[in-house]
Design an enzyme around this catalytic site. Structure first.
Site, mmCIF file in Angstrom:
data_model
loop_
_atom_site.group_PDB
_atom_site.id
_atom_site.type_symbol
_atom_site.label_atom_id
_atom_site.label_comp_id
_atom_site.label_asym_id
_atom_site.label_seq_id
_atom_site.Cartn_x
_atom_site.Cartn_y
_atom_site.Cartn_z
ATOM 1 N N LEU A 13 -32.619 14.316 5.771
ATOM 2 C CA LEU A 13 -34.053 14.052 5.731
ATOM 3 C C LEU A 13 -34.466 13.592 4.337
ATOM 4 O O LEU A 13 -35.491 14.006 3.813
ATOM 5 C CB LEU A 13 -34.843 15.306 6.142
ATOM 6 N N LYS A 54 -23.259 5.421 -1.046
ATOM 7 C CA LYS A 54 -23.617 6.788 -1.412
ATOM 8 C C LYS A 54 -22.782 7.180 -2.619
ATOM 9 O O LYS A 54 -21.781 6.522 -2.930
ATOM 10 C CB LYS A 54 -23.374 7.754 -0.246
ATOM 11 N N LYS A 67 0.833 -1.203 0.000
ATOM 12 C CA LYS A 67 0.000 0.000 0.000
ATOM 13 C C LYS A 67 0.867 1.254 0.000
ATOM 14 O O LYS A 67 0.582 2.226 -0.720
ATOM 15 C CB LYS A 67 -0.906 -0.019 1.232
ATOM 16 N N THR A 70 -12.513 6.595 15.424
ATOM 17 C CA THR A 70 -13.741 6.656 16.205
ATOM 18 C C THR A 70 -13.686 5.567 17.275
ATOM 19 O O THR A 70 -13.638 4.380 16.957
ATOM 20 C CB THR A 70 -14.962 6.460 15.306
ATOM 21 N N CYS A 104 -19.393 4.514 8.916
ATOM 22 C CA CYS A 104 -19.593 5.145 10.225
ATOM 23 C C CYS A 104 -20.910 4.789 10.899
ATOM 24 O O CYS A 104 -20.920 4.206 11.980
ATOM 25 C CB CYS A 104 -19.492 6.663 10.082
#
Length: 443
Positions: free
Chosen positions: A253, A324, A35, A122, A263
């Site tokens: 929304l 997404k 990598k 996180t 996440c």
């Protein structure tokens, strides 16, 4: 200022690159030598708009470099960021912190002089305390502080989110560590970015609370969409009507097939499990997780219903499989539930995604992968839109109808206007919006 960024995944690579753009000397570290070699050649391990150019620029100007030698990078660093993965642990839903703790041990062995160790990954509440304990146990006389500095990067908009953030959260009460962190983020002071200093545990909880609240908005509007379908209301107008209220806001929304990505799924699970373990169950969060899990599975049933109640022996064309647009991330994407379920019901699935197919092919090996938008539709009995890439927003309707065996379009992202689609001759199905009376079954 010298920074070592441990981990060249999404958070580490974007954060390290953006810090170098701020003028900081950054070394990104990864154990995967292959990598590192690819990064040195300018080959990005992830798709993020603009990242390859920004990496190339800062490498060329000498502020950004890559190495597999953690010790060398840490010795020179004023701040060492831990940006390794914290995936959901198999079996119990907690965050797997093994990579974080391994990094802490290796940092402890390599530190030379006062060092700020920053958890960018996180992590659940209390992780910073354990990182500090690990380092202190290994190096009792070392001078260091452990700081929490959660990331708030949206995939597809990460560079902008880092360089023009809503806020920067820093968890530490150490004046010396605060001074280092202020210096790192000083360029953001020019655009008056709020910098919130809190306790370390508060900072850790802010990250989980933020992601969980956004996931809650998504699950809420998805349930409202189901209600809209029953009463004949339009969920997009409902979202607009409540989103104009400044207390609510219009973002997150958008009704659809459920949330995915790196996440929201793992962070909601981790927060729910942590809260349950300490005797303070978060029932809203647990319900959000349940709603989202069931919703992704229910989307295949919508496609089957649109195809007359059966997809056995039929070919389904799918546009978009990433969770997404503007990312190649397949983690917990709704497509991973929808496509296998269609196949289990006898369908042949043909699919195309502009960026995610390399990863998707390994996860969905029985899908027929196509080279372009319209090739995917050839001879299909229905077209399903799962990811709202821009190139799917302006389809040539006449060409689509000519390629499909039947003009069935299931729009799981509400890209198109129902009236226009029906006038164009499509049997159109969407989420939470009424269809014209001439649609027939949409009455």
């Amino acid at each position: 200022m010298h920074v070592a960024m441990i981990g060249t995944g999404y958070v580490g690579l974007v954060s390290g690159t953006c810090f170098s753009e701020f003028g900081v000397d950054v070394v990104c570290v990864d154990k995967d030598r292959a990598k590192i070699e690819k990064l040195e050649q300018g080959v990005m391990p992830i798709y993020e708009p603009g990242l390859d150019d920004l990496v190339a620029k800062n490498v060329r100007e000498g502020r950004l470099s890559f190495t597999a030698d953690l010790s060398r990078a840490v010795k020179k660093a004023d701040a060492v960021f831990i940006a390794v993965g914290t995936p959901t642990r198999r079996g119990d839903g907690h965050a797997d912190l093994s990579y974080v703790y391994t990094a802490a041990k290796e940092i402890a062995a390599a530190m030379d002089g006062y060092t700020v160790v920053v958890t960018k990954s996180t992590v659940p509440v209390g992780t910073g305390d354990e990182v500090e304990r690990i380092i202190r146990e290994a190096r009792p006389d070392a001078q260091f502080d452990v700081v929490s500095n959660p990331e708030f990067l949206r995939e597809g908009s990460a560079i902008s989110d880092f360089t023009h953030p809503d806020r920067v959260v820093i968890g530490t009460h150490s004046p010396r560590a605060q001074e280092v962190m202020r210096a790192l983020y000083r360029p953001l002071h020019l655009i008056e970015t709020p910098i919130l200093f809190t306790s370390r545990t508060t900072s850790e909880l802010i990250k989980y609370a933020a992601n969980t609240f956004l996931a809650t908005k998504i699950s809420f509007i998805n349930e409202v969409a189901d209600l809209c379908e029953k009463v004949g209301a339009d969920v997009q107008d409902v979202a607009k009507g409540i989103g104009l209220d400044g207390r609510i806001g219009k973002k997150f929304l958008h009704a659809g097939p459920g949330y995915g990505g790196s996440c929201f799924p793992k962070d909601t699970l981790a927060l729910a499990h942590t809260a349950r373990d300490i005797g303070v169950p978060l029932r809203i969060v647990e319900t959000v997780i349940d709603i989202n899990t069931k919703r992704k599975k229910a989307m295949a049933e919508r496609v089957i219903a649109a195809c007359g109640g059966s997809v056995a022996g039929k070919t389904i064309a799918v546009l978009g499989v990433a969770f997404k647009p503007n990312t190649d991330d397949m983690r917990d994407s709704p497509s991973l539930d929808i496509l296998p379920q269609l196949q289990a019901n006898g369908a042949t699935v043909r699919a195309y995604d502009p960026e995610a197919m390399r990863e998707a092919k390994a996860l969905l090996p029985d899908v027929v992968w196509c080279d372009g938008t319209y090739e995917t539709m050839e001879g299909a009995d229905a077209l399903v839109i799962i990811t709202e890439w821009n190139q799917f927003r302006g389809l040539d309707f006449e060409r689509v109808k000519a390629l499909l065996r039947a003009p069935v379009l299931v729009d799981l992202r509400n890209i198109y206007n129902p009236d226009e689609m029906v006038r164009a001759g499509f049997d159109y199905h969407c989420i939470g919006r009424p269809l014209p009376l001439l649609h027939g079954e949409g009455k």
